[in-house]
Design an enzyme around this catalytic site. Structure first.
Site, PDB file in Angstrom:
ATOM      1  N   GLU A 106       1.011  -1.091   0.033  1.00  0.00           N
ATOM      2  CA  GLU A 106      -0.174  -0.016   0.075  1.00  0.00           C
ATOM      3  C   GLU A 106       0.832   1.244  -0.092  1.00  0.00           C
ATOM      4  O   GLU A 106       1.757   1.271   0.747  1.00  0.00           O
ATOM      5  CB  GLU A 106      -0.883   0.046   1.223  1.00  0.00           C
ATOM      6  CG  GLU A 106      -1.772   1.123   1.301  1.00  0.00           C
ATOM      7  CD  GLU A 106      -2.972   0.993   2.193  1.00  0.00           C
ATOM      8  OE1 GLU A 106      -3.813  -0.092   1.673  1.00  0.00           O
ATOM      9  OE2 GLU A 106      -3.069   1.742   3.170  1.00  0.00           O
ATOM     10  N   GLY A 127     -14.629   6.203   5.236  1.00  0.00           N
ATOM     11  CA  GLY A 127     -13.700   7.344   5.585  1.00  0.00           C
ATOM     12  C   GLY A 127     -13.659   7.556   7.029  1.00  0.00           C
ATOM     13  O   GLY A 127     -14.822   7.334   7.737  1.00  0.00           O
ATOM     14  N   TYR A 169     -12.190  -5.419  10.084  1.00  0.00           N
ATOM     15  CA  TYR A 169     -11.608  -4.942  11.277  1.00  0.00           C
ATOM     16  C   TYR A 169     -11.329  -6.093  12.324  1.00  0.00           C
ATOM     17  O   TYR A 169     -12.320  -6.410  13.209  1.00  0.00           O
ATOM     18  CB  TYR A 169     -12.399  -3.984  12.186  1.00  0.00           C
ATOM     19  CG  TYR A 169     -12.202  -2.682  11.187  1.00  0.00           C
ATOM     20  CD1 TYR A 169     -11.353  -1.754  11.116  1.00  0.00           C
ATOM     21  CD2 TYR A 169     -13.157  -2.557  10.359  1.00  0.00           C
ATOM     22  CE1 TYR A 169     -11.546  -0.612  10.136  1.00  0.00           C
ATOM     23  CE2 TYR A 169     -13.178  -1.418   9.214  1.00  0.00           C
ATOM     24  CZ  TYR A 169     -12.446  -0.412   9.359  1.00  0.00           C
ATOM     25  OH  TYR A 169     -12.397   0.587   8.324  1.00  0.00           O
ATOM     26  N   LYS A 189     -22.164  -5.572   3.698  1.00  0.00           N
ATOM     27  CA  LYS A 189     -21.137  -4.832   2.553  1.00  0.00           C
ATOM     28  C   LYS A 189     -20.777  -5.614   1.658  1.00  0.00           C
ATOM     29  O   LYS A 189     -20.574  -5.388   0.570  1.00  0.00           O
ATOM     30  CB  LYS A 189     -19.863  -4.292   3.484  1.00  0.00           C
ATOM     31  CG  LYS A 189     -19.033  -3.407   2.755  1.00  0.00           C
ATOM     32  CD  LYS A 189     -18.214  -2.338   3.606  1.00  0.00           C
ATOM     33  CE  LYS A 189     -17.053  -2.923   4.664  1.00  0.00           C
ATOM     34  NZ  LYS A 189     -16.299  -1.759   5.158  1.00  0.00           N
ATOM     35  N   LYS A 239       7.732   3.439   1.506  1.00  0.00           N
ATOM     36  CA  LYS A 239       9.110   3.063   1.910  1.00  0.00           C
ATOM     37  C   LYS A 239       9.772   2.149   1.110  1.00  0.00           C
ATOM     38  O   LYS A 239       9.669   0.813   1.367  1.00  0.00           O
ATOM     39  CB  LYS A 239       9.034   2.941   3.270  1.00  0.00           C
ATOM     40  CG  LYS A 239       8.725   4.114   4.239  1.00  0.00           C
ATOM     41  CD  LYS A 239       9.025   3.882   5.686  1.00  0.00           C
ATOM     42  CE  LYS A 239       8.490   4.740   6.693  1.00  0.00           C
ATOM     43  NZ  LYS A 239       8.094   4.351   7.923  1.00  0.00           N
TER      44      LYS A 239
HETATM   45  P1  FAD Z   1     -17.934   1.187   7.119  1.00  0.00           P
HETATM   46  O1  FAD Z   1     -18.111  -0.269   6.640  1.00  0.00           O
HETATM   47  O2  FAD Z   1     -18.995   2.057   6.678  1.00  0.00           O
HETATM   48  O3  FAD Z   1     -18.051   0.956   8.665  1.00  0.00           O
HETATM   49  C1  FAD Z   1     -18.072   1.940   9.577  1.00  0.00           C
HETATM   50  C2  FAD Z   1     -18.724   1.772  10.698  1.00  0.00           C
HETATM   51  O4  FAD Z   1     -20.172   1.512  10.607  1.00  0.00           O
HETATM   52  C3  FAD Z   1     -18.421   0.318  11.469  1.00  0.00           C
HETATM   53  O5  FAD Z   1     -18.595   0.238  12.782  1.00  0.00           O
HETATM   54  C4  FAD Z   1     -19.471  -0.459  10.898  1.00  0.00           C
HETATM   55  O6  FAD Z   1     -19.778  -1.597  11.743  1.00  0.00           O
HETATM   56  C5  FAD Z   1     -20.838   0.373  10.863  1.00  0.00           C
HETATM   57  N1  FAD Z   1     -22.037   0.135  10.240  1.00  0.00           N
HETATM   58  C6  FAD Z   1     -21.752  -0.134   8.677  1.00  0.00           C
HETATM   59  N2  FAD Z   1     -22.929  -0.163   8.459  1.00  0.00           N
HETATM   60  C7  FAD Z   1     -23.682   0.134   9.201  1.00  0.00           C
HETATM   61  C8  FAD Z   1     -25.404   0.014   9.480  1.00  0.00           C
HETATM   62  N3  FAD Z   1     -26.128  -0.021   8.358  1.00  0.00           N
HETATM   63  N4  FAD Z   1     -25.917   0.633  10.506  1.00  0.00           N
HETATM   64  C9  FAD Z   1     -24.955   1.066  11.591  1.00  0.00           C
HETATM   65  N5  FAD Z   1     -23.674   0.853  11.630  1.00  0.00           N
HETATM   66  C10 FAD Z   1     -23.290   0.331  10.422  1.00  0.00           C
HETATM   67  N6  FAD Z   1      -9.503   5.990   5.240  1.00  0.00           N
HETATM   68  C11 FAD Z   1      -9.142   6.934   4.347  1.00  0.00           C
HETATM   69  O7  FAD Z   1      -9.588   8.149   4.435  1.00  0.00           O
HETATM   70  N7  FAD Z   1      -8.573   6.789   3.059  1.00  0.00           N
HETATM   71  C12 FAD Z   1      -8.033   5.654   2.911  1.00  0.00           C
HETATM   72  O8  FAD Z   1      -7.525   5.280   1.590  1.00  0.00           O
HETATM   73  C13 FAD Z   1      -8.500   4.313   3.468  1.00  0.00           C
HETATM   74  N8  FAD Z   1      -7.864   3.087   3.134  1.00  0.00           N
HETATM   75  C14 FAD Z   1      -8.277   2.064   4.392  1.00  0.00           C
HETATM   76  C15 FAD Z   1      -7.928   0.929   3.777  1.00  0.00           C
HETATM   77  C16 FAD Z   1      -8.267  -0.290   4.932  1.00  0.00           C
HETATM   78  C17 FAD Z   1      -7.753  -1.712   4.498  1.00  0.00           C
HETATM   79  C18 FAD Z   1      -8.980   0.148   5.948  1.00  0.00           C
HETATM   80  C19 FAD Z   1      -8.797  -1.052   7.095  1.00  0.00           C
HETATM   81  C20 FAD Z   1      -8.865   1.255   6.645  1.00  0.00           C
HETATM   82  C21 FAD Z   1      -8.860   2.205   5.799  1.00  0.00           C
HETATM   83  N9  FAD Z   1      -9.318   3.745   5.966  1.00  0.00           N
HETATM   84  C22 FAD Z   1      -8.963   4.486   5.038  1.00  0.00           C
HETATM   85  C23 FAD Z   1      -9.845   3.905   7.353  1.00  0.00           C
HETATM   86  C24 FAD Z   1     -11.320   3.841   7.043  1.00  0.00           C
HETATM   87  O9  FAD Z   1     -11.852   4.916   6.108  1.00  0.00           O
HETATM   88  C25 FAD Z   1     -11.996   4.190   8.496  1.00  0.00           C
HETATM   89  O10 FAD Z   1     -11.566   2.974   9.139  1.00  0.00           O
HETATM   90  C26 FAD Z   1     -13.286   4.363   8.537  1.00  0.00           C
HETATM   91  O11 FAD Z   1     -13.542   4.698  10.000  1.00  0.00           O
HETATM   92  C27 FAD Z   1     -14.389   3.230   8.167  1.00  0.00           C
HETATM   93  O12 FAD Z   1     -14.295   2.997   6.873  1.00  0.00           O
HETATM   94  P2  FAD Z   1     -15.272   1.508   6.320  1.00  0.00           P
HETATM   95  O13 FAD Z   1     -15.064   1.671   5.055  1.00  0.00           O
HETATM   96  O14 FAD Z   1     -14.753   0.386   7.281  1.00  0.00           O
HETATM   97  O15 FAD Z   1     -16.681   2.015   6.927  1.00  0.00           O
END
Ligand code: FAD
Length: 294
Positions: free
Chosen positions: A17, A108, A148, A168, A275
């Protein structure tokens, strides 16, 4: 190439990454670093997306450059929570036009302003909604999602988190990449639970090599990851010696990856953080394993 096709290969694979530059002046150095990482011939390279703007404009440039100049499959990240549907649609259209095949669809992180705002006023609340929008624009994209092993920080409990993860995947996430973790048992327990919940897509464990002591606090703050005593001892012992800490951090990450491979995982994703030296050292430590039949 679609990442789902890469993940079907019957061999041990390693992906990396990178993140795009934060300013114009950093563009050339980031481009060079990402090209050096591409020269290591990873299975693919993912390019992060800055949620609050700033770096977001370069995600597509870097992802396209890696693919066009180095012939390495790229995965462009996209976030939605701090954006609106029109902007997101334009980003997806631009990716389609650029021939990007793989999108990591993310919600995000919530900025302090977003946390104070009324969630019902947001155009996007969850990554699932972004996945639905990507699919409505084109069914050709291969879409990934985040997961997670130690629970998303906003989730009440793991059962709820896995329930939403299943939604999802049902919406169209074809593979998942995990948040970083430093104890492989947490990953294996998580994998068992999501399989039990009916999530069958490939899951890429995400490994972060911690190569300087300053990274530790930031990594824990970002991910909420549990630090095993073995890892804490290493930081206590070598944290003040940059060269020793780098070598120890690379060795720890390599050890985690070998343990994952040894226990049935075919593909591992490394948070190589622009890196090339760290990515190259890990790649070299695994030189007689990567690419061999699983
Ligand atoms: P979601 O899948 O939407 O989940 C977020 C929260 O909402 C979780 O607690 C989930 O359980 C809950 N949830 C989901 N659906 C529902 C629903 N219908 N009702 C109630 N609760 C719900 N961030 C960046 O800004 N840029 C990046 O490029 C980036 N890359 C990443 C790559 C990886 C592999 C990971 C693990 C994280 C990355 N992140 C990045 C961070 C990420 O944006 C954050 O962790 C963010 O807080 C959650 O994103 P998500 O897509 O997992 O969210």
């Amino acid at each position: 190439m679609k990442i789902t096709d890469i993940l079907k290969r019957d061999e041990y694979g390693l992906s990396f990454e990178v993140f795009p530059p934060k300013t114009d002046s950093r563009y050339d150095s980031v481009k060079t670093a990402t090209e050096k990482i591409a020269d290591l011939k990873p299975t693919f390279i993912s390019v992060t997306y800055g949620a609050g703007g700033g770096t977001s404009q370069y995600t597509l440039d870097i992802a396209k450059n890696i693919r066009d100049r180095k012939n390495i499959t790229s995965l462009a990240h996209l976030t939605c929570v701090s954006s609106d549907r029109e902007t997101v649609k334009a980003k997806i259209e631009a990716m389609k036009k650029a021939g990007i095949e793989n999108i990591m669809a993310l919600r995000g992180d919530l900025t302090p302003e977003l946390m104070e705002s009324d969630p019902s006023e947001r155009e996007y609340r969850y990554a699932t909604e972004l996945i639905e929008d990507i699919k409505s624009i084109s069914s050709d994209f291969c879409i990934g999602g985040a997961c997670y092993p130690e629970i998303h920080p906003e989730s009440e409990n793991q059962r709820e988190d896995i329930k939403h993860l299943k939604e999802k995947v049902d919406a169209g996430a074809e593979f998942l990449t995990t948040q970083m973790f430093f104890d492989n048992n947490l990953f294996f327990n998580f994998l068992y639970k999501i399989r039990e919940a009916g999530i069958t897509v490939p899951v890429l464990p995400g490994i972060m090599p911690i190569t300087n002591a300053n990274q530790v606090d930031r990594a824990i703050k970002l991910s909420g990851s549990f630090m095993p005593q073995r890892f804490k001892s290493l930081v206590d012992r070598f944290g003040n010696d940059p060269d020793a800490m780098k070598q120890a951090g690379i060795a720890y990450a390599t050890d985690q990856i070998i343990d994952l491979y040894a226990n049935g995982i075919r593909n591992v994703h490394v948070y190589s953080m622009n890196k090339p030296d760290v990515a190259a050292a890990i790649r070299s430590n695994l030189s007689d394993i990567i690419g061999k039949a699983f």
